[in-house]
Design a protein around this motif. Structure first.
Motif, PDB file in Angstrom:
ATOM      1  N   UNK A  21      25.987  35.071  41.923  1.00 29.15           N
ATOM      2  CA  UNK A  21      25.324  36.365  41.780  1.00 29.15           C
ATOM      3  C   UNK A  21      25.791  37.287  42.895  1.00 29.15           C
ATOM      4  N   UNK A  22      25.998  38.544  42.542  1.00 24.64           N
ATOM      5  CA  UNK A  22      26.448  39.521  43.536  1.00 24.64           C
ATOM      6  C   UNK A  22      25.496  39.550  44.732  1.00 24.64           C
ATOM      7  N   UNK A  23      26.049  39.612  45.928  1.00 21.34           N
ATOM      8  CA  UNK A  23      25.231  39.707  47.135  1.00 21.34           C
ATOM      9  C   UNK A  23      24.575  41.081  47.234  1.00 21.34           C
ATOM     10  N   UNK A  24      25.280  42.109  46.796  1.00 20.25           N
ATOM     11  CA  UNK A  24      24.773  43.492  46.775  1.00 20.25           C
ATOM     12  C   UNK A  24      25.397  44.174  45.573  1.00 20.25           C
ATOM     13  N   UNK A  25      24.712  45.169  45.040  1.00 16.92           N
ATOM     14  CA  UNK A  25      25.252  45.974  43.949  1.00 16.92           C
ATOM     15  C   UNK A  25      25.011  47.444  44.271  1.00 16.92           C
ATOM     16  N   UNK A  26      26.021  48.248  44.122  1.00 17.46           N
ATOM     17  CA  UNK A  26      25.934  49.681  44.408  1.00 17.46           C
ATOM     18  C   UNK A  26      26.283  50.488  43.170  1.00 17.46           C
ATOM     19  N   UNK A  30      25.365  45.778  38.782  1.00 18.86           N
ATOM     20  CA  UNK A  30      24.246  44.929  38.381  1.00 18.86           C
ATOM     21  C   UNK A  30      24.235  43.656  39.210  1.00 18.86           C
ATOM     22  N   UNK A  31      23.053  43.222  39.583  1.00 15.62           N
ATOM     23  CA  UNK A  31      22.912  41.953  40.297  1.00 15.62           C
ATOM     24  C   UNK A  31      22.856  40.829  39.271  1.00 15.62           C
ATOM     25  N   UNK A  32      24.026  40.511  38.746  1.00 14.72           N
ATOM     26  CA  UNK A  32      24.144  39.463  37.754  1.00 14.72           C
ATOM     27  C   UNK A  32      25.180  38.459  38.211  1.00 14.72           C
ATOM     28  N   UNK A  33      25.134  37.293  37.594  1.00 14.34           N
ATOM     29  CA  UNK A  33      26.153  36.275  37.863  1.00 14.34           C
ATOM     30  C   UNK A  33      27.506  36.794  37.391  1.00 14.34           C
ATOM     31  N   UNK A  34      28.524  36.523  38.190  1.00 15.84           N
ATOM     32  CA  UNK A  34      29.878  36.935  37.862  1.00 15.84           C
ATOM     33  C   UNK A  34      30.846  35.841  38.291  1.00 15.84           C
ATOM     34  N   UNK A  35      31.914  35.713  37.548  1.00 12.17           N
ATOM     35  CA  UNK A  35      32.967  34.766  37.881  1.00 12.17           C
ATOM     36  C   UNK A  35      34.281  35.540  37.866  1.00 12.17           C
ATOM     37  N   UNK A  36      35.069  35.384  38.917  1.00 15.88           N
ATOM     38  CA  UNK A  36      36.383  36.022  38.995  1.00 15.88           C
ATOM     39  C   UNK A  36      37.422  34.905  39.019  1.00 15.88           C
ATOM     40  N   UNK A  37      38.348  34.976  38.062  1.00 20.12           N
ATOM     41  CA  UNK A  37      39.366  33.940  37.904  1.00 20.12           C
ATOM     42  C   UNK A  37      40.734  34.585  37.930  1.00 20.12           C
TER      43      UNK A  37
END
Length: 76
Positions: A21-26, A30-37
């Protein structure tokens, strides 16, 4: 340990750079789970996503999670 689709992505050459989950969102974030591959190329990412191993893994999950899978060309 990655999920079944995550293991298929790793087997297809994907390297997980971030997961959680994002540590901060600006702004509109959105403060949602994200995966970067990361893949070696767009073609490799498309081949992994469209390949039989990843597609079979998705069928096993039977829509158990909502996915928003985007392929973006990287910068050097």
């Amino acid at each position: 340990m990655p999920s079944l689709p995550g293991r298929r992505i790793a087997a297809g050459g994907g390297r997980f750079l971030a997961r959680g989950t994002a540590a901060k969102a600006y702004e509109a974030g959105l403060l949602q789970r994200i995966v970067v591959i990361e893949f070696d190329s767009v073609a490799a990412a498309v081949a992994c996503h469209d390949g039989p191993a990843y597609q079979a893994a998705l069928k096993v999950l039977n829509h158990g999670a909502e996915r928003d899978f985007r392929i973006v060309e990287g910068v050097e």
